[in-house]
Design a protein around this motif. Structure first.
Motif, PDB file in Angstrom:
ATOM      1  N   TYR A 110       0.805  -1.216   0.000  1.00 29.17           N
ATOM      2  CA  TYR A 110       0.000   0.000   0.000  1.00 29.17           C
ATOM      3  C   TYR A 110       0.844   1.274   0.000  1.00 29.17           C
ATOM      4  CZ  TYR A 110      -4.269  -2.628   0.322  1.00 29.17           C
ATOM      5  OH  TYR A 110      -5.323  -3.466   0.034  1.00 29.17           O
ATOM      6  N   LYS A 111       2.156   1.127  -0.119  1.00 28.66           N
ATOM      7  CA  LYS A 111       3.014   2.293  -0.300  1.00 28.66           C
ATOM      8  C   LYS A 111       3.256   2.583  -1.776  1.00 28.66           C
ATOM      9  CE  LYS A 111       5.503   2.003   4.106  1.00 28.66           C
ATOM     10  NZ  LYS A 111       6.825   1.739   4.769  1.00 28.66           N
ATOM     11  N   ARG A 112       2.896   1.638  -2.648  1.00 28.53           N
ATOM     12  CA  ARG A 112       3.125   1.822  -4.092  1.00 28.53           C
ATOM     13  C   ARG A 112       2.142   2.856  -4.652  1.00 28.53           C
ATOM     14  NH1 ARG A 112       3.129  -4.217  -4.105  1.00 28.53           N
ATOM     15  NH2 ARG A 112       5.303  -4.883  -3.940  1.00 28.53           N
ATOM     16  N   PRO A 113       2.584   3.797  -5.438  1.00 23.19           N
ATOM     17  CA  PRO A 113       1.706   4.846  -5.999  1.00 23.19           C
ATOM     18  C   PRO A 113       0.532   4.275  -6.793  1.00 23.19           C
ATOM     19  CG  PRO A 113       4.012   5.442  -6.291  1.00 23.19           C
ATOM     20  CD  PRO A 113       4.005   4.039  -5.784  1.00 23.19           C
ATOM     21  N   ALA A 114       0.790   3.231  -7.586  1.00 20.87           N
ATOM     22  CA  ALA A 114      -0.289   2.663  -8.406  1.00 20.87           C
ATOM     23  C   ALA A 114      -1.369   2.046  -7.518  1.00 20.87           C
ATOM     24  CB  ALA A 114       0.288   1.603  -9.354  1.00 20.87           C
ATOM     25  N   VAL A 115      -0.956   1.391  -6.431  1.00 24.07           N
ATOM     26  CA  VAL A 115      -1.905   0.769  -5.507  1.00 24.07           C
ATOM     27  C   VAL A 115      -2.729   1.850  -4.812  1.00 24.07           C
ATOM     28  CG1 VAL A 115      -2.140  -0.607  -3.417  1.00 24.07           C
ATOM     29  CG2 VAL A 115      -0.485  -1.275  -5.163  1.00 24.07           C
ATOM     30  N   LYS A 116      -2.056   2.913  -4.367  1.00 21.75           N
ATOM     31  CA  LYS A 116      -2.768   4.014  -3.713  1.00 21.75           C
ATOM     32  C   LYS A 116      -3.826   4.606  -4.639  1.00 21.75           C
ATOM     33  CE  LYS A 116       0.896   5.611  -0.582  1.00 21.75           C
ATOM     34  NZ  LYS A 116       1.760   6.758  -0.209  1.00 21.75           N
ATOM     35  N   LYS A 117      -3.475   4.739  -5.911  1.00 21.78           N
ATOM     36  CA  LYS A 117      -4.416   5.320  -6.879  1.00 21.78           C
ATOM     37  C   LYS A 117      -5.626   4.409  -7.072  1.00 21.78           C
ATOM     38  CE  LYS A 117      -4.486   7.475 -11.443  1.00 21.78           C
ATOM     39  NZ  LYS A 117      -3.668   7.820 -12.650  1.00 21.78           N
ATOM     40  N   ARG A 118      -5.373   3.095  -7.184  1.00 20.88           N
ATOM     41  CA  ARG A 118      -6.493   2.154  -7.333  1.00 20.88           C
ATOM     42  C   ARG A 118      -7.376   2.156  -6.088  1.00 20.88           C
ATOM     43  NH1 ARG A 118      -2.548  -1.534  -9.320  1.00 20.88           N
ATOM     44  NH2 ARG A 118      -2.759  -2.762  -7.386  1.00 20.88           N
ATOM     45  N   PHE A 119      -6.753   2.151  -4.923  1.00 19.51           N
ATOM     46  CA  PHE A 119      -7.518   2.142  -3.677  1.00 19.51           C
ATOM     47  C   PHE A 119      -8.377   3.395  -3.555  1.00 19.51           C
ATOM     48  CE2 PHE A 119      -8.112   3.160   0.810  1.00 19.51           C
ATOM     49  CZ  PHE A 119      -8.634   1.974   1.283  1.00 19.51           C
ATOM     50  N   GLN A 120      -7.813   4.547  -3.931  1.00 15.79           N
ATOM     51  CA  GLN A 120      -8.566   5.789  -3.870  1.00 15.79           C
ATOM     52  C   GLN A 120      -9.793   5.738  -4.784  1.00 15.79           C
ATOM     53  OE1 GLN A 120      -6.279   9.276  -4.719  1.00 15.79           O
ATOM     54  NE2 GLN A 120      -7.975  10.686  -4.430  1.00 15.79           N
ATOM     55  N   HIS A 121      -9.613   5.200  -5.990  1.00 17.16           N
ATOM     56  CA  HIS A 121     -10.737   5.083  -6.926  1.00 17.16           C
ATOM     57  C   HIS A 121     -11.840   4.194  -6.337  1.00 17.16           C
ATOM     58  CE1 HIS A 121     -13.066   4.400 -10.565  1.00 17.16           C
ATOM     59  NE2 HIS A 121     -12.900   3.099 -10.393  1.00 17.16           N
ATOM     60  N   HIS A 122     -11.457   3.028  -5.846  1.00 17.31           N
ATOM     61  CA  HIS A 122     -12.448   2.106  -5.278  1.00 17.31           C
ATOM     62  C   HIS A 122     -13.119   2.700  -4.037  1.00 17.31           C
ATOM     63  CE1 HIS A 122     -11.446  -0.988  -8.086  1.00 17.31           C
ATOM     64  NE2 HIS A 122     -10.225  -1.177  -7.620  1.00 17.31           N
ATOM     65  N   PHE A 123     -12.351   3.374  -3.211  1.00 17.62           N
ATOM     66  CA  PHE A 123     -12.913   3.954  -1.992  1.00 17.62           C
ATOM     67  C   PHE A 123     -13.939   5.025  -2.332  1.00 17.62           C
ATOM     68  CE2 PHE A 123     -13.279   6.688   1.643  1.00 17.62           C
ATOM     69  CZ  PHE A 123     -13.175   5.841   2.738  1.00 17.62           C
ATOM     70  N   GLU A 124     -13.575   5.940  -3.222  1.00 17.23           N
ATOM     71  CA  GLU A 124     -14.486   7.034  -3.577  1.00 17.23           C
ATOM     72  C   GLU A 124     -15.760   6.494  -4.229  1.00 17.23           C
ATOM     73  OE1 GLU A 124     -12.117   9.569  -6.001  1.00 17.23           O
ATOM     74  OE2 GLU A 124     -11.067  10.497  -4.294  1.00 17.23           O
ATOM     75  N   THR A 125     -15.615   5.496  -5.095  1.00 16.53           N
ATOM     76  CA  THR A 125     -16.794   4.908  -5.750  1.00 16.53           C
ATOM     77  C   THR A 125     -17.714   4.265  -4.726  1.00 16.53           C
ATOM     78  OG1 THR A 125     -15.510   4.468  -7.759  1.00 16.53           O
ATOM     79  CG2 THR A 125     -17.579   3.254  -7.485  1.00 16.53           C
ATOM     80  N   THR A 126     -17.131   3.488  -3.821  1.00 12.14           N
ATOM     81  CA  THR A 126     -17.921   2.805  -2.789  1.00 12.14           C
ATOM     82  C   THR A 126     -18.566   3.803  -1.835  1.00 12.14           C
ATOM     83  OG1 THR A 126     -16.394   0.927  -2.890  1.00 12.14           O
ATOM     84  CG2 THR A 126     -17.852   1.052  -0.980  1.00 12.14           C
ATOM     85  N   PHE A 127     -17.806   4.816  -1.435  1.00 16.46           N
ATOM     86  CA  PHE A 127     -18.321   5.801  -0.487  1.00 16.46           C
ATOM     87  C   PHE A 127     -19.485   6.584  -1.084  1.00 16.46           C
ATOM     88  CE2 PHE A 127     -18.429   9.764   1.888  1.00 16.46           C
ATOM     89  CZ  PHE A 127     -18.348   9.309   3.194  1.00 16.46           C
TER      90      PHE A 127
END
Length: 569
Positions: A110-127
């Motif tokens: 979860y320190k990788r930039p690509a992972v952070k970007k994917r997580f942010q997308h999924h989080f915002e969509t779910t929220f």
């Protein structure tokens, strides 16, 4: 500690990790238990999340939003909570190397930039999706409540629709709480609400409940009458916990959140009592007189025989219950004339007063009468026999409260030198009807317990706990309170039980005694702490480590005041 079974699972996880993230699959089904999260102070969403899911950003985002949307509302905070949790695991020496390596792998992932970007997308969509659904639920409930208020009916709304649209505990932020106060016809405002900046020492639970308090402050500006007692207590930094979810502030965290925190505040069960006490109760409940002109003497013989049997064959608690039965049974079965006739009866003339448990219902509406007939005898027998405690009845003022604002119906306290320390109070109301103006009896009880606790902290009493008794009609509820963090007063609902008010309910007395004794034991423990502290100071040994005391910075002085504003139209 983790068992050998978990060690095997960790090894399989470790093997999968070494092969790379893509090798994780459903067979790696290890998940953290509630006990693990409690022991290592991990966030609640760690529970039941499989190892294989930790590297699937979408699944993890959905889990966080569904359980913590009221606190974690952005991806950055979510990642921070994940990082903090696995950093704790990584630094625990006694954990298996396999789990430590797994924690390192998740942190790296979860320190990788690509992972952070994917997580942010999924989080915002779910929220966003969750927020829309939650808004629909709240709107539906508002319509249902308003329809019922106007028409006293839900019309064509079906049971399935009500169940499907019902507000969950987690999302209960409506202005009208389920235990609002409909009898209050006037509008009140809250004065003296202090800000709560939070603390770096806060646990996840504390942070969630401080957010709950912030919402309560906002709601209190709209209409105090439509706010639950749980929210009103939080304005004074008091958070009420109970194993019964409806009575606990953790209901706002959802059912899973509530259950995961129960071990933190669950109370010990009372000690069992010999079954002979229940046999005596049944004997008295079914008692038949041989001579209607001599009822008093027959009851004296029966109950004194019970008392003699208890003293001869049983321990102290059984003797206390027998004494209770002897004390209350004569008033349960009053003589037809209500007068004493013999010299023996005159000797026991305190039992010839107005029947304690068979009074006219209208008379019980008087507070002092209600205390005398239904409450005082159990408190006197349980608390009154302890030499270390002193007592005050009938609206005595709390020692640490100078304005006379609080006047509990009963106070148990200890006195050391010239200082009085209040430890247990009782508030008694003859009916269960809610107060027509704030604060309610429960809120007032909490405010008084907070004041008592602050006094003990100021006197450097280690690990202080205070207790409260709330009687509303036939229902008696017991509470205790301590401080567990800065501006965080933990008020715990110990139990609620029915009082014995007539002959048919005499079998309730052993249960009343056991739970009241449980509260008394908590009181005595704090009383002994006070006594030992004073003895140490007298001997010049009053200095202790700072860790032994609650920091003064944790204390919040004062309590909210409620002012009449205007009549509600």
């Amino acid at each position: 500690m983790f068992h050998s079974f978990y060690t095997v699972v960790f090894l399989s996880i470790f093997t999968a990790v070494m092969k790379g993230p893509k090798s994780f699959n459903v067979e790696n089904d290890f998940c953290f238990t509630k006990e693990d999260c409690y022991e290592y102070n991990l966030p609640t969403f760690f529970i039941s999340l499989k190892a294989s899911s930790w590297l699937e950003e979408e699944i993890l985002a959905e889990k966080i939003v569904s359980l913590n949307s009221c606190v974690i509302q952005d991806a950055e905070t979510g990642l921070s909570v994940i990082t903090q949790g696995f950093t704790k695991l990584q630094n625990i020496d006694e954990l298996p190397d396999s789990l430590t390596d797994f924690a390192k792998h998740v942190l790296t992932h979860y320190k990788r930039p690509a992972v952070k970007k994917r997580f942010q997308h999924h989080f915002e969509t779910t929220f966003d999706h969750y927020s829309v659904q939650n808004s629909k639920i709240q709107a539906t409930n508002s319509l249902l409540k308003e329809s019922y208020r106007i028409h006293t009916s839900l019309g064509t709304v079906t049971a399935d629709e009500i169940i499907g649209c019902g507000t969950s505990y987690h999302s209960d932020d409506s202005q009208k709480s389920e235990d609002y106060h409909p009898q209050r016809s006037r509008n009140y405002t809250v004065d003296k609400i202090c800000e709560d900046p939070g603390s770096p020492q806060d646990s996840i639970l504390m942070s969630q409940l401080r957010e709950f308090r912030h919402r309560s402050v906002e709601l209190s500006k709209i209409d105090v009458n439509q706010i639950s007692d749980l929210r009103l207590l939080s304005l004074d930094f008091i958070y009420l916990f109970s194993e019964e979810i409806d009575k606990s502030v953790t209901k706002y965290l959802g059912t899973e959140g509530h259950l995961s925190h129960v071990p933190e505040f669950a109370c010990d069960r009372p000690k069992d009592i010999d079954p002979v006490t229940f046999n005596w109760c049944m004997k008295l409940a079914n008692f038949r007189f041989n001579d209607n002109n001599n009822k008093w003497m027959e009851l004296q013989k029966t109950t004194i025989a019970m008392l003699n049997e208890a003293i001869t064959n049983y321990d102290k608690p059984v003797v206390q219950v027998a004494n209770l039965l002897h004390t209350v049974s004569v008033p349960i079965f009053p003589s037809t004339s209500g007068h004493c006739h013999t010299d023996t009866q005159a000797f026991f003339n305190f039992n010839c007063r107005a029947p304690r448990l068979l009074i006219n219902p209208n008379e019980s509406k008087v507070e002092d009468t209600h205390i005398h007939n239904f409450v005082s005898y159990i408190i006197k027998l349980v608390f009154g026999i302890e030499d270390i405690l002193k007592h005050e009845w009938a609206n005595g003022r709390l020692h640490s409260e100078k304005t006379g604002k609080f006047k509990p119906d009963y106070v148990a306290y200890v006195r050391t030198r010239s200082t009085r320390h209040d430890l247990t109070i009782a508030e008694v109301k003859p009916t269960e009807s809610s107060s027509r103006k704030p604060p309610s009896d429960l809120v007032k009880l909490g405010q008084q317990m907070k004041l008592m606790l602050n006094n003990l902290v100021s006197y450097k009493i280690p690990n202080p706990v205070v207790c409260g008794i709330l009687v509303e009609g036939k229902k008696c509820s017991l509470y205790k309170m301590d401080i567990v963090g800065p501006a965080f007063y933990r008020m715990v609902h110990v139990v609620s039980f029915s009082l014995c008010t007539n002959k048919s309910e005499v079998s309730l007395i052993p249960n009343m005694f056991m739970w009241m004794s449980c509260l008394k034991d908590i009181t005595i423990e704090t009383a002994k702490q006070i006594e030992q502290t004073e003895i140490a100071r007298a001997k010049g040994k009053g200095k202790r480590k700072l860790d032994d005391f609650i920091p003064e910075s944790w204390v919040r002085r004062g309590s909210c005041a409620y002012k009449y504003s205007k009549t509600i139209q």
